[in-house]
Motif scaffolding. Structure first.
Motif, PDB file in Angstrom:
ATOM      1  N   THR A   4       0.851  -1.189   0.000  1.00  0.00           N
ATOM      2  CA  THR A   4       0.000   0.000   0.000  1.00  0.00           C
ATOM      3  C   THR A   4       0.881   1.231   0.000  1.00  0.00           C
ATOM      4  O   THR A   4       1.757   1.365   0.853  1.00  0.00           O
ATOM      5  CB  THR A   4      -0.931   0.017   1.227  1.00  0.00           C
ATOM      6  N   LEU A   6       0.748   5.337   0.086  1.00  0.00           N
ATOM      7  CA  LEU A   6      -0.057   6.509   0.381  1.00  0.00           C
ATOM      8  C   LEU A   6       0.632   7.731  -0.218  1.00  0.00           C
ATOM      9  O   LEU A   6       1.746   8.067   0.182  1.00  0.00           O
ATOM     10  CB  LEU A   6      -0.231   6.670   1.891  1.00  0.00           C
ATOM     11  N   LEU A  36      -6.964   4.401  -5.590  1.00  0.00           N
ATOM     12  CA  LEU A  36      -8.051   4.922  -4.766  1.00  0.00           C
ATOM     13  C   LEU A  36      -7.947   6.440  -4.701  1.00  0.00           C
ATOM     14  O   LEU A  36      -6.929   6.984  -4.279  1.00  0.00           O
ATOM     15  CB  LEU A  36      -7.960   4.314  -3.362  1.00  0.00           C
ATOM     16  N   SER A  37      -9.024   7.127  -5.103  1.00  0.00           N
ATOM     17  CA  SER A  37      -8.989   8.594  -5.127  1.00  0.00           C
ATOM     18  C   SER A  37     -10.402   9.139  -5.032  1.00  0.00           C
ATOM     19  O   SER A  37     -11.376   8.485  -5.444  1.00  0.00           O
ATOM     20  CB  SER A  37      -8.323   9.084  -6.422  1.00  0.00           C
ATOM     21  N   LEU A 101     -12.374   7.953   3.727  1.00  0.00           N
ATOM     22  CA  LEU A 101     -11.067   7.563   3.203  1.00  0.00           C
ATOM     23  C   LEU A 101     -10.519   6.351   3.942  1.00  0.00           C
ATOM     24  O   LEU A 101     -10.009   5.398   3.333  1.00  0.00           O
ATOM     25  CB  LEU A 101     -10.101   8.739   3.306  1.00  0.00           C
ATOM     26  N   LEU A 105      -9.765   2.763   2.361  1.00  0.00           N
ATOM     27  CA  LEU A 105      -8.408   2.232   2.449  1.00  0.00           C
ATOM     28  C   LEU A 105      -8.421   0.805   2.976  1.00  0.00           C
ATOM     29  O   LEU A 105      -7.748  -0.083   2.439  1.00  0.00           O
ATOM     30  CB  LEU A 105      -7.566   3.128   3.360  1.00  0.00           C
ATOM     31  N   GLU A 108      -9.865  -1.630   0.229  1.00  0.00           N
ATOM     32  CA  GLU A 108      -8.971  -1.904  -0.892  1.00  0.00           C
ATOM     33  C   GLU A 108      -7.756  -2.720  -0.462  1.00  0.00           C
ATOM     34  O   GLU A 108      -7.289  -3.595  -1.179  1.00  0.00           O
ATOM     35  CB  GLU A 108      -8.517  -0.589  -1.535  1.00  0.00           C
ATOM     36  N   VAL A 117      -1.819  -1.171  -3.862  1.00  0.00           N
ATOM     37  CA  VAL A 117      -2.905  -0.204  -3.681  1.00  0.00           C
ATOM     38  C   VAL A 117      -2.278   1.176  -3.578  1.00  0.00           C
ATOM     39  O   VAL A 117      -1.472   1.433  -2.680  1.00  0.00           O
ATOM     40  CB  VAL A 117      -3.736  -0.512  -2.419  1.00  0.00           C
ATOM     41  N   VAL A 119      -2.998   5.136  -3.018  1.00  0.00           N
ATOM     42  CA  VAL A 119      -4.046   5.955  -2.408  1.00  0.00           C
ATOM     43  C   VAL A 119      -3.706   7.429  -2.591  1.00  0.00           C
ATOM     44  O   VAL A 119      -2.646   7.891  -2.150  1.00  0.00           O
ATOM     45  CB  VAL A 119      -4.211   5.643  -0.910  1.00  0.00           C
ATOM     46  N   MET A 121      -4.007  10.638  -1.273  1.00  0.00           N
ATOM     47  CA  MET A 121      -4.343  11.180   0.041  1.00  0.00           C
ATOM     48  C   MET A 121      -4.549  12.692  -0.025  1.00  0.00           C
ATOM     49  O   MET A 121      -4.150  13.347  -0.998  1.00  0.00           O
ATOM     50  CB  MET A 121      -3.216  10.863   1.026  1.00  0.00           C
TER      51      MET A 121
END
Length: 382
Positions: A4, A6, A36-37, A101, A105, A108, A117, A119, A121
């Motif tokens: 992940t 970030l 992810l957004s 969020l 998180l 996912e 993943v 992200v 942020m």
């Protein structure tokens, strides 16, 4: 659990663009990637093979959660004479974005089928406060609604008469247990060894100040930094004296950043990127595809100096910290540590709980807290 990453940094540095470039680079490298957004990083273009887009809809999630909370507390609301809110009446409150969020998180990072993943942020300070929320809220719940109090459920009417105040209802404990379980799942993702932060910044004085404070906050909460993408770099070998001057100013900040974290360079495109086509030059940049396990792996550690000095030392890395922005308080079995705008309360390791704090010193970016064994608590040699 997949890797992940970030993506955050000072505001206006191109976080969303670099998050999309990071995800695209990894997908083209053969990895299965989830991006992810809260925005649409690809500007409506279809996602290429190996990349899945996941959107954060804080408004819809807030309405769903509040409706579920009303259903669970319908009897209590009725007792008070209240009327449940209709779905069309509900608008999200401040802070809803953070919880949405965190839930996204967790979903996912724990869903099957992804190797990475990515992200997108919020800006650095907001991202830090969001990532610190699960541990903070779990501590509040444990203090305000201790789980062991549920054992006295049968005695609650008697306790209410003796204390003169009503005891918390069982549904409140059940809700706290459910919240704690959800927060623990998010905290596990944030603190996992496979989770790291990629910073994005455009070299300059404002970004340098924000990064210094942000790196302190990341270190305080033991969040690992994978690397830093220095965005919008102008050519260093330009014949134009104006461009060369900007390049020299950027280089001065880059030299300082490279002493703290690994740095990846991303060239200035000469325009605002829009869509996958404009992302291609960034995707091809060296290091844009994040290597698993990269970044700063240093953490807090206890140094055993009992034989030499009769003390234990808790070493806390705080890069570029200054003494005048530090605050340290021992409270029972916890240590309250403040660095600039950030605060964290951490439980002491078991060995340090039987010691007293005998001093602290900041040296070369490391805070060393000295502990002396308490003779009344420390095991004695036979």
């Amino acid at each position: 659990m997949p890797q992940t990453l970030l993506i955050t940094g000072p505001g206006g540095a191109g976080r969303t663009t670099l998050a999309a470039a990071t995800a695209l680079a990894a997908a083209r490298g053969g990895r299965r990637v989830s991006l992810l957004s809260a925005e649409d990083p690809l500007r409506g273009a279809p996602a290429p093979e190996g990349l899945r887009l996941a959107r954060i809809d804080s408004g819809e999630e807030f309405r769903t959660e509040l409706a579920a909370l009303q259903d669970r507390g319908a009897a209590f609301i009725g007792m008070l004479g209240g009327r449940p809110l209709g779905a069309e009446e509900i608008t999200e409150l401040p802070g809803a974005e953070q919880f949405s969020l965190l839930r996204a998180l967790r979903r996912e990072a724990t869903a099957p089928g992804a190797d990475l993943v990515v992200v997108d942020m919020p800006p650095l300070h907001q991202a830090l406060t969001t990532l610190a929320l699960p541990a903070q809220l779990r501590r509040y719940l444990a203090r305000l609604l201790p789980a062991e109090r549920q054992a006295a459920r049968a005695l609650r009417p008697v306790l209410a008469q003796l204390a003169g105040v009503p005891q918390p209802a069982q549904w409140l404990y059940e809700a706290a247990a459910r919240w704690d379980e959800e927060l623990a799942a998010v905290q596990a993702v944030v603190e996992a060894p496979t989770t790291a932060v990629r910073l994005v910044a455009e070299p300059g004085p404002a970004a340098d100040a924000a990064l210094r404070t942000g790196l302190l906050g990341l270190a305080l909460h033991e969040l690992r930094v994978h690397d830093l993408v220095a965005n919008r770099l102008v050519p260093r070998d330009s014949a134009d004296p104006w461009v060369a001057g900007i390049a020299a100013a950027q280089r001065a900040f880059l030299d300082g950043w490279e002493r703290s974290v690994p740095v990846v360079g991303a060239a200035h495109l000469g325009r605002d990127p829009w869509g996958p086509g404009d992302l291609d030059p960034l995707v091809r940049a060296d290091g844009m595809d994040p290597a698993p396990g990269g970044g700063d792996g240093t953490g807090w550690s206890v140094e055993d100096r009992l034989a030499a000095d009769g003390i234990l030392v808790w070493a806390v890395p705080l890069p570029r910290a200054r003494k005048d922005e530090l605050d340290l308080v021992r409270r029972g079995d916890e240590l309250l540590l403040a660095v600039g705008p950030y605060r964290r309360i951490v439980p002491l390791p078991s060995a340090l709980r039987r010691c007293t704090v005998s001093g602290a010193a900041l040296d070369d970016g490391v805070l060393r807290v000295r502990f002396t064994p308490d003779p009344q608590l420390w095991p004695r040699a036979r």
